[in-house]
Design a protein around this motif. Structure first.
Motif, mmCIF file in Angstrom:
data_model
loop_
_atom_site.group_PDB
_atom_site.id
_atom_site.type_symbol
_atom_site.label_atom_id
_atom_site.label_comp_id
_atom_site.label_asym_id
_atom_site.label_seq_id
_atom_site.Cartn_x
_atom_site.Cartn_y
_atom_site.Cartn_z
ATOM 1 N N SER A 362 18.443 7.406 64.332
ATOM 2 C CA SER A 362 17.059 6.942 64.228
ATOM 3 C C SER A 362 16.591 6.331 65.537
ATOM 4 O O SER A 362 17.301 5.515 66.135
ATOM 5 C CB SER A 362 16.935 5.890 63.125
ATOM 6 N N GLY A 363 15.403 6.710 65.931
ATOM 7 C CA GLY A 363 14.859 6.202 67.187
ATOM 8 C C GLY A 363 13.477 5.620 66.990
ATOM 9 O O GLY A 363 12.919 5.641 65.889
ATOM 10 N N THR A 364 12.904 5.107 68.067
ATOM 11 C CA THR A 364 11.602 4.450 67.977
ATOM 12 C C THR A 364 10.456 5.450 67.796
ATOM 13 O O THR A 364 9.341 5.071 67.467
ATOM 14 C CB THR A 364 11.351 3.591 69.238
ATOM 15 N N LYS A 365 10.722 6.751 67.988
ATOM 16 C CA LYS A 365 9.648 7.744 67.796
ATOM 17 C C LYS A 365 9.953 8.740 66.686
ATOM 18 O O LYS A 365 9.082 9.502 66.276
ATOM 19 C CB LYS A 365 9.434 8.535 69.086
ATOM 20 N N GLY A 366 11.201 8.807 66.264
ATOM 21 C CA GLY A 366 11.563 9.787 65.239
ATOM 22 C C GLY A 366 13.053 9.751 64.976
ATOM 23 O O GLY A 366 13.749 8.839 65.437
ATOM 24 N N TYR A 367 13.541 10.717 64.222
ATOM 25 C CA TYR A 367 14.986 10.729 63.945
ATOM 26 C C TYR A 367 15.553 12.144 64.015
ATOM 27 O O TYR A 367 14.831 13.131 63.899
ATOM 28 C CB TYR A 367 15.290 10.071 62.592
ATOM 29 N N ILE A 368 16.872 12.187 64.208
ATOM 30 C CA ILE A 368 17.601 13.468 64.206
ATOM 31 C C ILE A 368 18.489 13.469 62.984
ATOM 32 O O ILE A 368 19.149 12.459 62.698
ATOM 33 C CB ILE A 368 18.490 13.595 65.457
ATOM 34 N N VAL A 369 18.505 14.570 62.267
ATOM 35 C CA VAL A 369 19.424 14.659 61.140
ATOM 36 C C VAL A 369 20.242 15.938 61.239
ATOM 37 O O VAL A 369 19.720 17.007 61.550
ATOM 38 C CB VAL A 369 18.668 14.523 59.780
ATOM 39 N N ALA A 370 21.557 15.779 61.044
ATOM 40 C CA ALA A 370 22.457 16.943 60.987
ATOM 41 C C ALA A 370 23.245 16.806 59.702
ATOM 42 O O ALA A 370 23.905 15.788 59.477
ATOM 43 C CB ALA A 370 23.390 16.953 62.192
ATOM 44 N N GLU A 371 23.136 17.801 58.849
ATOM 45 C CA GLU A 371 23.835 17.731 57.560
ATOM 46 C C GLU A 371 25.302 18.122 57.737
ATOM 47 O O GLU A 371 25.689 18.681 58.747
ATOM 48 C CB GLU A 371 23.170 18.686 56.550
ATOM 49 N N ALA A 372 26.091 17.865 56.681
ATOM 50 C CA ALA A 372 27.506 18.259 56.700
ATOM 51 C C ALA A 372 27.595 19.773 56.849
ATOM 52 O O ALA A 372 26.759 20.485 56.283
ATOM 53 C CB ALA A 372 28.178 17.825 55.401
ATOM 54 N N PRO A 373 28.539 20.308 57.556
ATOM 55 C CA PRO A 373 29.514 19.565 58.355
ATOM 56 C C PRO A 373 29.017 19.328 59.785
ATOM 57 O O PRO A 373 29.241 20.161 60.656
ATOM 58 C CB PRO A 373 30.722 20.504 58.349
ATOM 59 N N TRP A 374 28.337 18.206 59.995
ATOM 60 C CA TRP A 374 27.768 17.922 61.325
ATOM 61 C C TRP A 374 28.868 17.849 62.371
ATOM 62 O O TRP A 374 28.611 18.032 63.557
ATOM 63 C CB TRP A 374 26.949 16.627 61.295
ATOM 64 N N TRP A 375 30.119 17.559 61.944
ATOM 65 C CA TRP A 375 31.233 17.469 62.901
ATOM 66 C C TRP A 375 31.615 18.855 63.434
ATOM 67 O O TRP A 375 32.427 18.964 64.337
ATOM 68 C CB TRP A 375 32.434 16.767 62.251
ATOM 69 N N LYS A 376 31.035 19.903 62.840
ATOM 70 C CA LYS A 376 31.160 21.249 63.426
ATOM 71 C C LYS A 376 29.727 21.698 63.716
ATOM 72 O O LYS A 376 29.284 22.742 63.248
ATOM 73 C CB LYS A 376 31.766 22.225 62.420
ATOM 74 N N THR A 377 28.999 20.909 64.447
ATOM 75 C CA THR A 377 27.547 21.053 64.584
ATOM 76 C C THR A 377 27.052 22.474 64.867
ATOM 77 O O THR A 377 27.352 23.053 65.910
ATOM 78 C CB THR A 377 27.035 20.154 65.740
ATOM 79 N N THR A 378 26.268 22.981 63.926
ATOM 80 C CA THR A 378 25.630 24.270 64.174
ATOM 81 C C THR A 378 24.111 24.154 64.027
ATOM 82 O O THR A 378 23.387 25.022 64.501
ATOM 83 C CB THR A 378 26.096 25.355 63.184
ATOM 84 N N TYR A 379 23.655 23.089 63.362
ATOM 85 C CA TYR A 379 22.227 22.998 63.084
ATOM 86 C C TYR A 379 21.800 21.530 62.967
ATOM 87 O O TYR A 379 22.511 20.721 62.383
ATOM 88 C CB TYR A 379 21.936 23.719 61.761
ATOM 89 N N PHE A 380 20.656 21.200 63.535
ATOM 90 C CA PHE A 380 20.087 19.866 63.301
ATOM 91 C C PHE A 380 18.579 19.916 63.479
ATOM 92 O O PHE A 380 18.039 20.892 64.011
ATOM 93 C CB PHE A 380 20.729 18.807 64.219
ATOM 94 N N GLU A 381 17.932 18.870 62.973
ATOM 95 C CA GLU A 381 16.461 18.825 63.041
ATOM 96 C C GLU A 381 16.013 17.497 63.622
ATOM 97 O O GLU A 381 16.692 16.492 63.443
ATOM 98 C CB GLU A 381 15.874 18.941 61.620
ATOM 99 N N THR A 382 14.845 17.511 64.265
ATOM 100 C CA THR A 382 14.227 16.234 64.645
ATOM 101 C C THR A 382 12.960 16.075 63.817
ATOM 102 O O THR A 382 12.209 17.042 63.600
ATOM 103 C CB THR A 382 13.872 16.171 66.147
ATOM 104 N N HIS A 383 12.748 14.880 63.308
ATOM 105 C CA HIS A 383 11.586 14.556 62.463
ATOM 106 C C HIS A 383 10.824 13.395 63.079
ATOM 107 O O HIS A 383 11.416 12.572 63.784
ATOM 108 C CB HIS A 383 12.046 14.155 61.059
ATOM 109 N N TYR A 384 9.530 13.346 62.732
ATOM 110 C CA TYR A 384 8.674 12.318 63.326
ATOM 111 C C TYR A 384 7.814 11.657 62.256
ATOM 112 O O TYR A 384 7.867 12.039 61.089
ATOM 113 C CB TYR A 384 7.797 12.949 64.422
ATOM 114 N N GLU A 385 6.991 10.697 62.669
ATOM 115 C CA GLU A 385 6.088 10.027 61.721
ATOM 116 C C GLU A 385 5.211 11.064 61.013
ATOM 117 O O GLU A 385 4.996 11.000 59.806
ATOM 118 C CB GLU A 385 5.211 9.011 62.493
#
Ligand code: CTP
Length: 443
Positions: A362-385
């Motif tokens: 989580s950041g001051t402008k938005g957040y990044i989310v990576a679902e399981a299995p994030w430890w084998k990262t293949t996909y993530f999203e950034t979200h905002y207000e």
């Protein structure tokens, strides 16, 4: 004007490349050559490319056949380039026969006879002695390692060491490799080792291997105390040897991309990190029977610590653990809360409790989310207000992902430090310190 396009890595530019470009140019009037980026090569499993992108592009230009040199960054690019550059002929070597037939609807596809007895792989292997890697331990991870090492050129599994002769032999037969139960004979025949023995044995195996002049890749957690980890890193340095901790997430391309996006200000200043990794384990397995060193945190804690240490740094202010222990005093589920000068982290892991394994930054402008299995990262999203604004990122992850750490380890052995930032000495030391505090608390 007839336009021709071809693609390749063109690593350690050789006669085969020269002849291919020469014939490609002769097919038309204008030749475009696409040279792969390092990250695309890694994505498609081509590890250990030696020359930088710049050098490889320079070498293609120097051949004198290319009218234009472009970079190739992703799998779908060929199709787009054909449209974009108005291509008449697509060509590659005969090692690719059939692979690009799908482009026939858009242009002519020509497979040129490959030049015999020369390849970048061959040159890489000739230039650098092939590293003979010895594996210490025959557990589940060692099994995965045997499959993964096959995909990295320049390094081979020499055999497995286990003081229990039958275990070593069973494993060696399964993977058609050598079995050693005599440690001297083992060290005699290897250049480097992968330590996949139980956690508490890592320290002494690392020391022994370094003292015998072998580079070491050690499974996580490297050691269970800060002093031990510092000592082995100092020893490696004094002997001019490479010591790597094998936390696979740290070396995988998707996680690297995620850290890059997180650190680049997309979501503002990072203030909170939540990382969770749970894996329901069989009650009879070592992880849940070893009263002294088993449990969820020693098993999975290295993964969940990683995002926080990478993004907040290794200087934390406070660290607190809460665990659910089983009847043997082994933690089935652990939550660690950490505070840093500019943020905080909650990390959870479990072997006897299942939860949603995700990484949330989580950041001051938005957040990044990576679902399981994030430890084998293949996909993530950034979200905002603005809930309608979502950016999606994906990246390849091949096999079990151990190939990335093996490849980076090999780069380091050959003197390149371009990948060592992925898991630094100070990060490994702090992870050991956290492990040590956890084991102290659990007592
Ligand atoms: N090529 C060729 N003859 C060779 C080697 C490569 O005609 N002896 C062609 C390939 O078919 C491809 C282009 O050169 O069209 C670029 O190939 P690249 O994969 O960069 O070279 P390789 O030597 O095959 O690399 P590696 O060993 O890493 O696979």
């Amino acid at each position: 004007m007839k336009k021709v396009i071809t693609y390749g890595s063109f690593d350690l530019f050789h006669e085969g490349h020269y002849r291919l470009l020469q014939r490609a140019k002769a097919l038309g009037d204008y030749l475009i050559v696409g040279v792969t980026t390092e990250s695309y090569d890694r994505q498609r499993g081509k590890l250990n490319v030696v020359d930088s992108l710049l050098t490889r592009m320079e070498n293609v230009k120097k051949s004198g056949f290319a009218d234009e040199v472009i970079i190739e960054e992703s799998a779908g690019q060929k199709f787009n380039d054909i449209k974009k550059y108005n291509i008449d002929i697509f060509t590659v070597g005969s090692d690719w026969v059939g692979t690009f037939d799908y482009l026939k609807d858009y242009c002519e596809v020509v497979y040129l006879e490959r030049t015999k007895d020369i390849s970048s792989t061959m040159l890489r292997e000739q230039n650098e002695h092939i590293q003979r890697m010895g594996i210490i331990g025959c557990g589940r991870i060692a099994n995965r390692f045997m499959m993964e090492i096959k995909s990295v050129s320049g390094i081979n599994a020499q055999g497995v060491y286990n003081p229990h002769k039958e275990s070593a032999e069973r494993f060696a037969t399964k993977y058609n490799t050598n079995a050693y139960s005599d440690i001297d004979a083992f060290y005699e025949e290897v250049d480097c080792v992968y330590i996949a023995s139980p956690h508490e044995t890592h320290y002494s195996y690392i020391k022994e291997s370094l003292n015998r002049g072998k580079h070491v890749l050690c499974e996580k957690p490297m050691c269970l105390s800060k002093a031990q980890t510092e000592e082995v890193f100092d020893l490696a340095k004094s002997k001019g040897l490479i010591l790597f901790e094998g936390i696979k997430t740290a070396y995988c391309p998707g996680f690297d991309k995620l850290l890059g996006i997180a650190a680049s200000g997309h979501i503002g200043a990072i203030r909170n990190i939540e990382a969770c990794f749970t894996k329901l384990e069989n009650k009879n397995n070592r992880e849940l029977t070893d009263k002294k060193y088993g449990g969820s945190f020693t098993e999975l804690g290295s993964y969940v610590c990683l995002p926080a240490l990478k993004l907040f740094g290794t200087e934390y202010d406070n660290l607190r653990f809460d665990s659910i222990l089983d009847e043997n005093g082994i933690d089935q589920f652990t939550r660690a809360t950490m505070t840093f000068p500019h943020g905080m982290a909650t990390i959870t892991c479990g072997l006897g409790v299942k939860s949603e394994g995700r990484l949330l930054i989580s950041g001051t402008k938005g957040y990044i989310v990576a679902e399981a299995p994030w430890w084998k990262t293949t996909y993530f999203e950034t979200h905002y207000e603005d809930a309608g604004r979502v950016e999606k990122y994906s990246e390849g992850f091949l096999g079990d992902g151990l190939r990335y750490e093996i490849s980076d380890f090999l780069y380091a052995i050959h003197g390149s430090d371009k990948h060592t930032f992925k898991l630094t000495r100070s990060e490994s030391i702090v992870i050991s310190e956290i492990m040590e505090k956890f084991l102290e608390d659990r007592k």
